[in-house]
Design an enzyme around this catalytic site. Structure first.
Site, short mmCIF file in Angstrom:
data_model
loop_
_atom_site.label_atom_id
_atom_site.label_comp_id
_atom_site.label_asym_id
_atom_site.label_seq_id
_atom_site.Cartn_x
_atom_site.Cartn_y
_atom_site.Cartn_z
N HIS A 526 -5.14 -9.23 -0.74
CA HIS A 526 -4.21 -9.63 0.32
C HIS A 526 -4.47 -11.06 0.78
O HIS A 526 -3.65 -11.94 0.60
CB HIS A 526 -4.31 -8.65 1.49
CG HIS A 526 -3.34 -8.92 2.59
ND1 HIS A 526 -3.58 -8.58 3.89
CD2 HIS A 526 -2.13 -9.52 2.60
CE1 HIS A 526 -2.55 -8.95 4.65
NE2 HIS A 526 -1.66 -9.52 3.88
N HIS A 531 -2.24 -15.26 0.76
CA HIS A 531 -2.31 -16.21 1.87
C HIS A 531 -3.02 -17.50 1.49
O HIS A 531 -2.47 -18.60 1.63
CB HIS A 531 -3.03 -15.57 3.06
CG HIS A 531 -2.23 -14.57 3.80
ND1 HIS A 531 -1.59 -14.83 4.99
CD2 HIS A 531 -1.96 -13.27 3.53
CE1 HIS A 531 -0.97 -13.76 5.42
NE2 HIS A 531 -1.18 -12.78 4.55
N HIS A 717 2.90 -10.36 -2.26
CA HIS A 717 2.46 -10.16 -0.88
C HIS A 717 3.07 -8.90 -0.29
O HIS A 717 2.38 -8.13 0.40
CB HIS A 717 2.82 -11.36 -0.02
CG HIS A 717 2.41 -11.19 1.41
ND1 HIS A 717 3.29 -10.83 2.40
CD2 HIS A 717 1.20 -11.30 2.00
CE1 HIS A 717 2.64 -10.72 3.55
NE2 HIS A 717 1.37 -11.01 3.33
N ASN A 721 0.94 -5.78 1.29
CA ASN A 721 0.92 -5.92 2.75
C ASN A 721 1.61 -4.78 3.49
O ASN A 721 1.03 -4.17 4.38
CB ASN A 721 1.57 -7.24 3.17
CG ASN A 721 1.48 -7.45 4.67
OD1 ASN A 721 0.43 -7.76 5.21
ND2 ASN A 721 2.60 -7.26 5.37
N ILE A 865 3.40 -12.70 7.59
CA ILE A 865 2.49 -11.92 8.44
C ILE A 865 1.38 -11.38 7.57
O ILE A 865 1.53 -11.28 6.35
CB ILE A 865 3.23 -10.78 9.17
CG1 ILE A 865 2.39 -10.19 10.29
CG2 ILE A 865 3.63 -9.72 8.18
CD1 ILE A 865 2.22 -11.08 11.47
#
Length: 865
Positions: A526, A531, A717, A721, A865
């Protein structure tokens, strides 16, 4: 500038903006001690009252406070640059227009025009206001010989004194650098220079400067050794992707470490800050960290309101079914941000209650089955680690001169107990053995981890049965040798059992595997692999690709909010003592562990087909769809993912082909070459010499690189997520901590385990406080904002003036809708048991569309997010 007045003709324009709202981030993050809820309600009321009165006053506020100067694309001054028109001011406030979004206001502007000025293609903007505003767009109507011209701006504007040069905005056309009108070249270069800055000084709120730095702000050595953390990036020991430079002062004790922020700088346009609902999600985490978690801690420890341990599985389920009664007035101290509204009930019950996770909505016990344990490796929240076993026993990649013999100790005899009559060789040759291997990732850190926790480095062996389902056949649990690392690992092998104390030991072994998996998922699958690795590309794009560049228009939507959420993560999630360190096994070693994994990160392997081949889960076959044969046919992440990947790549290919007729055009694109060189050599500097980097010398390499960036920021993602709460919200199913090794026979713990298996399980996994922390965070992380923009969508229909690009994009959207229908049909096929499993949770994480909230589906364009 008299040429603007000769004919007396005017061009009408509409300026759309958002005034700075009363309720901004600083308000949210600096709530007084009197209680966040009351402050929030008061501010919201104030904002509503002010906005009600403000509409009539908007003209007075903005009149002659904002000026624009048009820049011509077709007429030049004496220096060959586009002519600059007369300074013209925003005028009357317009009635609400049906096309305006929430909180947007429109204003008139009229430009004097003369044919000698030509066609406008850019404008300078100057604000004389003391407060900032968000400029959404400018539209010019009835431009002679052209018609309507759109400027999509989406940028915060401050008083002109804060800028070295006036702000500049460009038309929504696209031009390669070599095809840019000569009149615009100076302005195109000028804006990129503004965005790069000069690499010095501390960044201010109003800055829009993109630059690189290492992760040197996670720790705070001035608070003591407990809060010191290694600098990630800039060394072979701790390589890491780069983050946005902030330029804060160094700490007193370590001049190489940066003082942790109270408010993290991100380039201003990355921080929307006008009550976007996605901002509420992001800052809900901040509110949680600063206000709510300390209350949880006092609830459990100071008030002694409830023991730190869950007593039974039923008590865990009470978090969703009945809730935990809170002390009087506890809720009044907790901010009811929209992101937290499902957690903190305000109906007078004073109850802390979480929404039921999907994994227990149908069955409360199916999570315990071996089938579900294995299925979640293919269709859970972390489906991209399992690989096919291609040698037996599996070999470690750890340096034997340091760690000794770390190869697997599982025997063929142990394995063959559960291979349905096959030998290990037969199962290997038939592509029926698989492994979830966390041994090498955890072993170098176990000695440190086990000073504050109790964990193993795990290997899980699985067999593909005739019914096309995976079943676990053995779990290997390893510890460092007590005499020293150089003596290798001390390992034990646990085999499946369904009765007696052996079944409890097997359940505990699976829990240790899932703790490894949960931590690897959060830190690597993740955080690192989406990110962290995307941020350098976002920085490089803003620094090197003009908004006029076609690749900038292609990629920009896939960076939205990423730098913002990453900045917040460094402040509240992955920092020393932050939420991740509090609630996940590695504790203070967490992000350092992800640095070790980054050493083996390969950009080209992030393409889904390459990833599946590398993990042995697909075999290349040009005659098969997508050129691959899946080894496990019913592999939901791969089946759905390959369709999404192919749609993304086709869209990128269609788009790129509009602007690059040949490989030579790619090579000669100065901005594109500078972008790629900087993304590799500065953004991923520690890996810049790796031979696998594409050289950006061909159309195919450009398509490949853009497809990987879009896939990573959107579908990958989404896959790792938005299932966090549906699966991990039930802490029994996905514990994040282990606090006790499996008891040895003859010990007191073993006897207690025999008497009370549930208590033994609960005493091993995440305790109550950390559970509340974990659930609160992942409940927010798993939500969609109301204004989310999904794959195949754009937030402005005028994002480009190129009708060919619009047509190709509409084709992409239609393809995604078709894929969505196919996924829904697959989820109805009872023969595809891995799609829903014993828990009866259909695999929807790669369904492209979604609505707001905790939906367990939806692929946003970006890592928001």
């Amino acid at each position: 500038m008299s040429f603007l007045f000769n004919k007396g003709q005017k061009i009408k324009g509409t300026v759309v903006l958002m005034p700075k709202n009363v309720l901004d981030f600083n308000t949210i993050s600096s709530i007084p001690n009197g209680g966040v809820a009351g402050a929030f309600d008061g501010l919201l009321g104030t904002a509503t009252d002010l906005l009600g009165h403000a509409v009539d006053d908007l003209t007075a506020i903005f009149s002659r406070q904002i000026s624009l100067k048009l820049i011509s694309a077709t007429k030049t001054d004496a220096n060959g640059n586009g002519k600059i028109g007369k300074e013209t001011y925003v005028e009357n406030h317009l009635p609400t227009l049906p096309t305006l979004g929430a909180r947007q206001e429109a204003f008139d502007i009229h430009f004097d025009y003369d044919a000698e000025f030509g066609i406008p293609a850019a404008f300078y903007l100057r604000s004389y206001m003391q407060t900032e505003f968000f400029l959404v767009s400018v539209t010019l109507e009835d431009v002679p010989n052209h018609g309507t011209i759109h400027f999509v701006c989406n940028s915060w504007v401050y008083n002109f004194k804060n800028y070295k040069k006036d702000r500049i905005f460009f038309i929504n056309n696209v031009f390669l650098p070599s095809e840019t009108p000569a009149s615009l070249l100076k302005y195109r270069k000028e804006e990129l220079q503004n965005l790069r800055g000069d690499g010095t000084g501390e960044r201010k709120e109003y800055d829009r400067i993109y630059d690189y730095d290492v992760y040197n702000d996670l720790g705070n050595p001035d608070r003591g050794e407990k809060y010191s953390r290694p600098i990630l990036g800039g060394s072979s020991t701790h390589p890491y992707p780069r983050r946005v430079r902030t330029g804060r002062k160094p700490t007193k004790k370590d001049p190489k470490s940066e003082t942790p922020p109270t408010e993290t700088y991100v380039p201003r346009d990355e921080n929307f800050g006008h009550l976007k609902s996605s901002d509420f999600l992001i800052y809900g985490i901040k509110s949680l960290s600063q206000n709510v978690l300390p209350l949880f801690e006092s609830l459990i420890f100071d008030l002694d309101f409830t023991p730190n341990e869950f007593d039974s599985f039923d008590e865990v389920r009470e978090l969703y079914e009945g809730g935990v009664k809170l002390p009087t007035d506890m809720l009044s101290k907790i901010s009811p941000l929209p992101a937290l509204k499902e957690i903190f009930r305000t109906d007078g019950e004073q109850t802390l209650k979480f929404p039921p996770p999907h994994v227990i909505r149908v069955s409360k016990s199916a999570w315990m089955t071996d089938e579900e344990f294995a299925r979640e490796m293919l269709a859970g929240v972390n489906p991209c680690v399992i690989r096919r076993l291609q040698e037996f026993p599996p070999q470690s990649t750890l340096d034997a001169t340091i760690y000794g013999d770390q190869n697997s100790k599982v025997s063929k005899q142990e394995m063959e107990t559960n291979l349905d009559g096959l030998t290990v060789e037969q199962a290997l040759n038939g592509n029926r053995l698989f492994i979830l291997d966390y041994h090498d990732a955890f072993m170098p850190y176990l000695e440190r981890i086990n000073k504050i926790a109790k964990a193993y480095a795990t290997r899980t062996f699985l067999f593909l049965s005739d019914n096309a389902k995976l079943k676990p056949v053995a779990i290997e649990l390893s510890l460092p040798h007590p005499s020293g690392d150089q003596y290798g690992a001390v390992s034990k092998v646990i085999l499946p059992a369904s009765e007696g104390v052996e079944s409890t030991i097997w359940l505990l072994a699976k829990a240790h595997v899932i703790v490894n998996d949960s931590c690897y998922h959060q830190l690597m699958s993740h955080w690192l692999n989406t990110h962290a690795v995307i941020e350098p590309f976002a920085i490089a794009t803003n620094r090197n690709l003009s908004v006029l560049h076609p690749i900038s228009k292609l990629l920009h939507p896939h960076y939205r909010d990423t730098i913002n959420i990453n900045g917040l993560a460094r402040q509240a999630l992955i920092n020393a003592g932050g939420i991740i360190e509090q609630s996940f096994l590695p504790g203070p070693n967490s992000i350092e562990m992800s640095s070790a994994v980054y050493k083996n990160w390969v950009f080209t392997d992030q393409a889904l087909p390459a990833d599946l081949v590398k993990r042995g889960l697909a075999i290349q076959d040009p005659s098969s769809p997508y050129g691959l044969n899946l080894v496990i046919k019913d592999y939901p992440y791969a089946v759905d993912g390959l369709e999404i990947w192919d749609a993304i790549k086709t869209w990128v290919q269609d788009y790129v082909s509009l602007y690059y007729p040949s490989d030579e055009a790619v090579k000669k694109d100065s901005e594109l070459q500078a972008w790629w060189k900087e993304a590799v050599e500065r953004g991923h500097e520690d890996l810049k010499d790796k031979p696998w980097w594409p050289k950006m010398q061909s159309i195919q390499e450009l398509i490949q690189c853009c497809s990987i960036i879009i896939w990573t920021a959107s579908a990958l993602h989404a896959a790792v997520n938005f299932g966090q709460y549906p699966y991990g919200g039930y802490i029994l199913n996905r514990p994040t901590l282990s606090r006790r090794l499996i008891p040895e026979k003859g010990t007191k713990d073993y006897d207690e385990m025999v008497k009370n298996p549930q208590k033994a399980y609960l005493g091993t996994i995440t305790p109550k406080y950390q559970t509340l922390v974990d659930l609160s965070v992942i409940e927010i992380l798993s939500r969609h904002a109301s204004d989310e923009v999904y794959l195949g969508q754009r937030d402005n229909p005028n994002w480009t003036s190129d009708s060919r690009a619009i047509q190709a994009f509409n084709k992409f959207g239609s393809k995604l809708a078709e894929i969505e229908g196919k996924i829904q049909e697959r989820n109805k096929d009872s023969s595809l048991s891995n799609r829903f499993g014993p828990v009866e949770v259909p695999y929807t994480l790669l369904v492209p569309s979604s609505t707001e909230g905790l939906t367990f589906r939806g692929i946003p364009n970006s890592i928001s997010i």
